[in-house]
Design a protein around this motif. Structure first.
Motif, mmCIF file in Angstrom:
data_model
loop_
_atom_site.group_PDB
_atom_site.id
_atom_site.type_symbol
_atom_site.label_atom_id
_atom_site.label_comp_id
_atom_site.label_asym_id
_atom_site.label_seq_id
_atom_site.Cartn_x
_atom_site.Cartn_y
_atom_site.Cartn_z
ATOM 1 N N LEU A 12 80.385 144.124 -23.288
ATOM 2 C CA LEU A 12 79.605 143.257 -24.187
ATOM 3 C C LEU A 12 78.158 143.285 -23.727
ATOM 4 O O LEU A 12 77.854 142.961 -22.579
ATOM 5 C CB LEU A 12 80.137 141.824 -24.152
ATOM 6 N N ILE A 13 77.254 143.688 -24.624
ATOM 7 C CA ILE A 13 75.815 143.631 -24.342
ATOM 8 C C ILE A 13 75.186 142.696 -25.368
ATOM 9 O O ILE A 13 75.310 142.926 -26.570
ATOM 10 C CB ILE A 13 75.146 145.010 -24.420
ATOM 11 N N TYR A 14 74.507 141.681 -24.869
ATOM 12 C CA TYR A 14 73.902 140.697 -25.766
ATOM 13 C C TYR A 14 72.390 140.904 -25.802
ATOM 14 O O TYR A 14 71.719 140.898 -24.771
ATOM 15 C CB TYR A 14 74.214 139.277 -25.293
ATOM 16 N N ASN A 65 86.999 138.099 -23.957
ATOM 17 C CA ASN A 65 87.794 139.327 -23.896
ATOM 18 C C ASN A 65 87.116 140.426 -23.082
ATOM 19 O O ASN A 65 87.778 141.348 -22.611
ATOM 20 C CB ASN A 65 88.080 139.840 -25.301
ATOM 21 N N ALA A 66 85.789 140.366 -22.971
ATOM 22 C CA ALA A 66 85.052 141.432 -22.282
ATOM 23 C C ALA A 66 85.125 141.237 -20.778
ATOM 24 O O ALA A 66 85.086 140.119 -20.280
ATOM 25 C CB ALA A 66 83.600 141.444 -22.736
ATOM 26 N N ASP A 67 85.213 142.377 -20.081
ATOM 27 C CA ASP A 67 85.229 142.325 -18.620
ATOM 28 C C ASP A 67 83.855 142.587 -18.007
ATOM 29 O O ASP A 67 83.637 142.269 -16.838
ATOM 30 C CB ASP A 67 86.224 143.345 -18.068
ATOM 31 N N SER A 105 86.708 137.216 -16.627
ATOM 32 C CA SER A 105 86.722 137.395 -15.178
ATOM 33 C C SER A 105 85.697 138.414 -14.696
ATOM 34 O O SER A 105 85.404 138.492 -13.509
ATOM 35 C CB SER A 105 88.120 137.832 -14.722
ATOM 36 N N GLY A 106 85.141 139.224 -15.625
ATOM 37 C CA GLY A 106 84.191 140.260 -15.216
ATOM 38 C C GLY A 106 82.799 139.713 -14.990
ATOM 39 O O GLY A 106 82.469 138.583 -15.384
ATOM 40 N N PRO A 107 81.918 140.518 -14.364
ATOM 41 C CA PRO A 107 80.553 140.072 -14.056
ATOM 42 C C PRO A 107 79.648 140.101 -15.285
ATOM 43 O O PRO A 107 79.930 140.784 -16.271
ATOM 44 C CB PRO A 107 80.086 141.091 -13.026
ATOM 45 N N PRO A 140 87.463 148.866 -12.608
ATOM 46 C CA PRO A 140 88.915 148.940 -12.798
ATOM 47 C C PRO A 140 89.277 149.809 -13.993
ATOM 48 O O PRO A 140 88.538 149.886 -14.978
ATOM 49 C CB PRO A 140 89.321 147.482 -13.041
ATOM 50 N N ALA A 141 90.427 150.454 -13.921
ATOM 51 C CA ALA A 141 90.842 151.386 -14.971
ATOM 52 C C ALA A 141 91.114 150.689 -16.288
ATOM 53 O O ALA A 141 91.004 151.293 -17.345
ATOM 54 C CB ALA A 141 92.089 152.145 -14.512
ATOM 55 N N SER A 142 91.487 149.424 -16.263
ATOM 56 C CA SER A 142 91.867 148.726 -17.492
ATOM 57 C C SER A 142 90.712 147.992 -18.137
ATOM 58 O O SER A 142 90.908 147.110 -18.963
ATOM 59 C CB SER A 142 92.972 147.707 -17.173
ATOM 60 N N LEU A 143 89.455 148.336 -17.722
ATOM 61 C CA LEU A 143 88.298 147.566 -18.179
ATOM 62 C C LEU A 143 88.073 147.700 -19.680
ATOM 63 O O LEU A 143 88.204 148.770 -20.250
ATOM 64 C CB LEU A 143 87.064 148.081 -17.424
ATOM 65 N N ASP A 144 87.720 146.585 -20.326
ATOM 66 C CA ASP A 144 87.335 146.584 -21.739
ATOM 67 C C ASP A 144 85.822 146.692 -21.841
ATOM 68 O O ASP A 144 85.101 146.099 -21.065
ATOM 69 C CB ASP A 144 87.773 145.288 -22.429
ATOM 70 N N VAL A 145 85.324 147.426 -22.815
ATOM 71 C CA VAL A 145 83.885 147.624 -22.993
ATOM 72 C C VAL A 145 83.469 147.156 -24.379
ATOM 73 O O VAL A 145 84.017 147.618 -25.362
ATOM 74 C CB VAL A 145 83.501 149.118 -22.845
ATOM 75 N N TRP A 146 82.509 146.218 -24.421
ATOM 76 C CA TRP A 146 81.946 145.755 -25.696
ATOM 77 C C TRP A 146 80.434 145.811 -25.574
ATOM 78 O O TRP A 146 79.887 145.495 -24.538
ATOM 79 C CB TRP A 146 82.352 144.309 -26.002
ATOM 80 N N ILE A 147 79.770 146.174 -26.625
ATOM 81 C CA ILE A 147 78.314 146.059 -26.672
ATOM 82 C C ILE A 147 77.998 145.161 -27.840
ATOM 83 O O ILE A 147 78.403 145.429 -28.964
ATOM 84 C CB ILE A 147 77.619 147.414 -26.871
ATOM 85 N N ARG A 148 77.306 144.094 -27.550
ATOM 86 C CA ARG A 148 77.003 143.131 -28.604
ATOM 87 C C ARG A 148 75.513 142.843 -28.584
ATOM 88 O O ARG A 148 74.989 142.459 -27.547
ATOM 89 C CB ARG A 148 77.787 141.839 -28.371
ATOM 90 N N THR A 149 74.841 143.038 -29.707
ATOM 91 C CA THR A 149 73.402 142.827 -29.799
ATOM 92 C C THR A 149 73.122 141.772 -30.840
ATOM 93 O O THR A 149 73.555 141.914 -31.977
ATOM 94 C CB THR A 149 72.673 144.122 -30.211
ATOM 95 N N ASP A 150 72.428 140.733 -30.413
ATOM 96 C CA ASP A 150 72.147 139.625 -31.330
ATOM 97 C C ASP A 150 70.672 139.563 -31.631
ATOM 98 O O ASP A 150 69.877 139.734 -30.749
ATOM 99 C CB ASP A 150 72.589 138.301 -30.721
#
Length: 738
Positions: free
Chosen positions: A632-634, A675-677, A700-702, A728-738
């Motif tokens: 997630l990128i805001y 949901n994002a790590d 739980s992610g930074p 971690p191998a199970s990491l979720d990746v989101w990029i979010r721009t507002d």
């Protein structure tokens, strides 16, 4: 060709006009035509072996200094020796002697560095062409505008060092007539000049001493008066301490208030006069002078000949009153620290005002800073009165140290109600070249001026004056402009930024913002002009620390280009790559990917030699470890984040990227954050409330912070995180721009 130009390309210049390539001869013919027109700034080249020099000719003597200043910031130390030699002609060279005779006081010379570098020579030729084009379109400037107070003071120092009394007086008169300094500081400058000219009688005159005795004086002024008093009243009696004490009665009474002010000087004449002034207060004289008299035998003898006070002549405070005073001081300090902890500026000012004893310098400093933060005339006046109370006289801008001058100067102006209070009044001050236009004030609540007046003013106000307020000017007026006016305003902003002496880090995001607006608003013809302005801006401020930012600007251009603009953007990209080639090693792997992607968008590619250089680096961009993940990128800037998303999607392997632009806390944003790590917040383009909301609802992610709005900054933030932490191998990746 006229005789002077035949001489210029004759003996002493290895450039042969007849053997030049046609494209170079065409450009040089245009430069020769400019040189023949005495009303325009012009540049001509001179080659001597492997060295290439450029000579700039100003239209008049008074403009030469400005031309030197422009070259220092436009060409600078990267490509020339202009900062080292200050454009001065070599008067041991017959060629330069002839130029000084033909164009007295109008020619600036610099050598192109590094020598034998074709890229440097091409860059300088392009920079000079852009500079003369900008100078041609600006309105005429009054002759006096080319000299500011610092330059006039430099001239004053040179004149005084040469003992030219007539010229020093003319310069002092010019500073006075133009109101470049206030009365107090002009008086201090006059004292210093008289000391350099050794005009001791005038320095020790009763009228001047009476004026100075009512002021708080800088140490240099006290030393000058001490030397003058010694030369006029004591020099003939300087046989020994006894003889000096006998002559002390001839010292003017006004010296008492003057010589008590400098407690740090080690000048022998100042110490002697101070000792004689304090002869009736031997305890004070010993306390102030003894530490500084160690290396001055005469001053030591003088102190020994001053009769000490008999015990008990100075009143002592009783133990009870001392205890009361100590308790009161401790209570005041306790309250002051409490107010400082909670940023209670009004409270800090009131507490310091309530002090009954002498105000400590630390307390006074906190009161001044508090008044400056309150930003109102009443608080400014109260702080000025505290300074006067502490120092026992009117305030001048030299109090108390150099980095505090602007704050005190702003308080003085604010307390008199003479600071700008709207954009209209600021323009009036700026157009009049009034120093009050450069004060330390907050224009966030100022009333707007009309777009027409603003744009007209920006075409005439010097860049040095307008530079600190460019972002605030644009943000305050962009919504009141129509499309054409907003495009023209953005172009004015960029021209000033290109001409600015230095580019602050925080200005880079403002420039990207303005460039993005200009790209959206410019038409076909405007787009081409905009690209040239942006290129000049990047070239003026390019360096190892800013090359990544320049790549982000180019990526904005690549994405915005459409239709025939794509061809112009592609040509821009080719020039841009050549411009950053010397700094290629400063590009990170992430920034190289952004550059490569932008060129690909325009149907081009990174040159083969740079591709090879990049392939020789160890490893790959660290963010590649995010393949198949979610982040997630805001950010409030959608375009750079969208490019970062495209780069990450290119990793493949199921990498999922979402771009969003929400300005506050919403259920959708809460869900994504949970949901994002890994969350990347672009701090330069994020709402504070939304940032706090994300931090409170993250999983739980930074949370990773990108300190700039560009695509490469986002990718670099991810790369830095991946280098620090094993993902971690199970990491979720989101990029979010507002």
């Amino acid at each position: 060709m006229s005789d002077p130009l035949e001489r210029f390309f004759g003996t002493g210049n290895d450039i042969d006009l007849l053997s030049l390539k046609p494209e170079f001869r065409t450009k040089l013919d245009a430069a020769i035509d400019r040189w023949q027109n005495s009303t325009r700034v012009a540049f001509l080249p001179r080659a001597i072996g492997e060295r290439l020099y450029w000579y700039g000719r100003a239209d008049k003597q008074a403009a030469r200094r400005e031309l030197e200043w422009l070259l220092g910031h436009w060409v600078g130390a990267s490509y020339s020796d202009i900062e080292r030699r200050r454009g001065i002609l070599d008067l041991t060279d017959p060629f330069d002697i002839w130029l000084e005779t033909e164009y007295p006081g109008r020619v600036v010379r610099f050598e192109v560095w590094p020598r034998r570098s074709r890229a440097s020579r091409d860059s300088v030729r392009g920079l000079l062409g852009n500079l003369v084009a900008l100078l041609d379109i600006r309105p005429p400037r009054p002759e006096h505008s080319t000299q500011r107070v610092s330059e006039l003071v430099d001239d004053l120092n040179f004149a005084a060092a040469a003992n030219n009394q007539w010229l020093t007086q003319r310069i002092l008169d010019a500073i006075d007539e133009r109101r470049l300094l206030d009365t107090t500081n002009l008086l201090f400058l006059r004292v210093r000049t008289l000391a350099m000219l050794q005009q001791w009688e005038e320095l020790a005159s009763p009228d001047l001493l009476a004026q100075l005795s009512r002021l708080r004086l800088p140490s240099g002024v006290v030393d000058a008066i001490g030397t003058a008093a010694y030369q006029v009243f004591l020099r003939n009696h300087d046989v020994g301490a006894v003889e000096l004490l006998a002559a002390a009665s001839t010292l003017p009474q006004e010296l008492n208030a003057i010589m008590r002010q400098n407690h740090k000087s080690c000048e022998p004449t100042t110490l002697i006069v101070q000792g004689l002034v304090l002869r009736d207060q031997p305890s004070l004289a010993a306390r102030l002078l003894k530490p500084r008299a160690e290396f001055h035998p005469l001053v030591r003898d003088l102190l020994e000949n001053i009769s000490p006070l008999t015990p008990g002549t100075e009143p002592e405070r009783t133990s009870s009153s001392a205890q009361v005073s100590t308790d009161a001081s401790e209570d005041l300090l306790r309250r002051l620290r409490g107010a400082l902890e909670v940023n209670d500026h009004a409270g800090v000012l009131a507490i310091v005002e309530s002090a009954t004893d002498e105000i400590d310098m630390w307390m006074l400093r906190e009161a001044v800073l508090a008044a400056d933060a309150l930003q109102d005339a009443e608080s400014a006046g109260r702080a000025i009165r505290l300074i006067e109370r502490r120092h026992g006289g009117p305030v001048d801008i030299s109090w108390p140290r150099r980095n505090f001058e602007s704050t005190v100067a702003s308080l003085l102006l604010r307390s008199s109600g003479e600071t700008p209070n709207s954009w209209d009044s600021w323009i009036e001050f700026a157009e009049a070249d009034d120093e009050r236009a450069s004060g330390d004030f907050d224009p966030s609540d100022w009333a707007q001026t009309s777009p027409e007046r603003l744009i007209a003013a920006l075409n005439t106000i010097p860049t040095a004056t307008v530079e600190p307020y460019l972002g605030r000017i644009y943000s305050a007026h962009q919504d009141s402009c129509n499309v054409e006016q907003r495009s023209e305003l953005a172009h004015c902003m960029l021209v000033h930024m290109a001409l600015s002496t230095r580019l602050r880090t925080e200005s880079r995001d403002v420039i990207e913002w303005v460039i993005n607006d200009a790209l959206e608003l410019s038409g076909r013809d405007g787009f081409k002009n905009l690209l040239q302005t942006v290129f000049d801006l990047l070239e003026s401020h390019l360096g190892a620390s800013s090359v990544g930012w320049a790549v982000d600007v180019f990526s904005d251009i690549a994405e915005a280009a459409t239709g025939t603009g794509r061809q112009e953007a592609a040509a821009f990209g080719h020039r841009f790559v050549e411009m950053i080639r010397p700094l290629f090693e400063s590009l990170s792997l992430s920034q190289f990917e952004v550059l490569s992607s932008s060129l690909k968008t325009l149907g081009s590619a990174v040159p083969d030699d740079l591709q090879i250089k990049n392939s020789q680096r160890v490893g790959s961009p660290p963010y590649e470890s995010l393949r198949g993940k979610q982040i997630l990128i805001y950010s409030l800037r959608e375009r750079p984040a969208r490019r970062a998303a495209a780069t990450l999607r290119g990793l493949g392997g199921g990498t999922f990227v979402e771009v969003s632009t929400e300005q506050g806390g919403t259920p959708r944003l809460r869900q994504v954050a949970r949901n994002a790590d890994i969350i990347v917040v672009v701090t330069a383009a994020a709402k504070h409330a939304a940032t706090t909301f994300i931090e409170d609802n993250s999983g739980s992610g930074p949370v990773v912070y990108a300190n700039s709005v560009g695509t490469s900054s986002i990718l670099q933030a991810l790369s830095d995180h991946c280098e620090r932490v094993a993902v971690p191998a199970s990491l979720d990746v989101w990029i979010r721009t507002d």
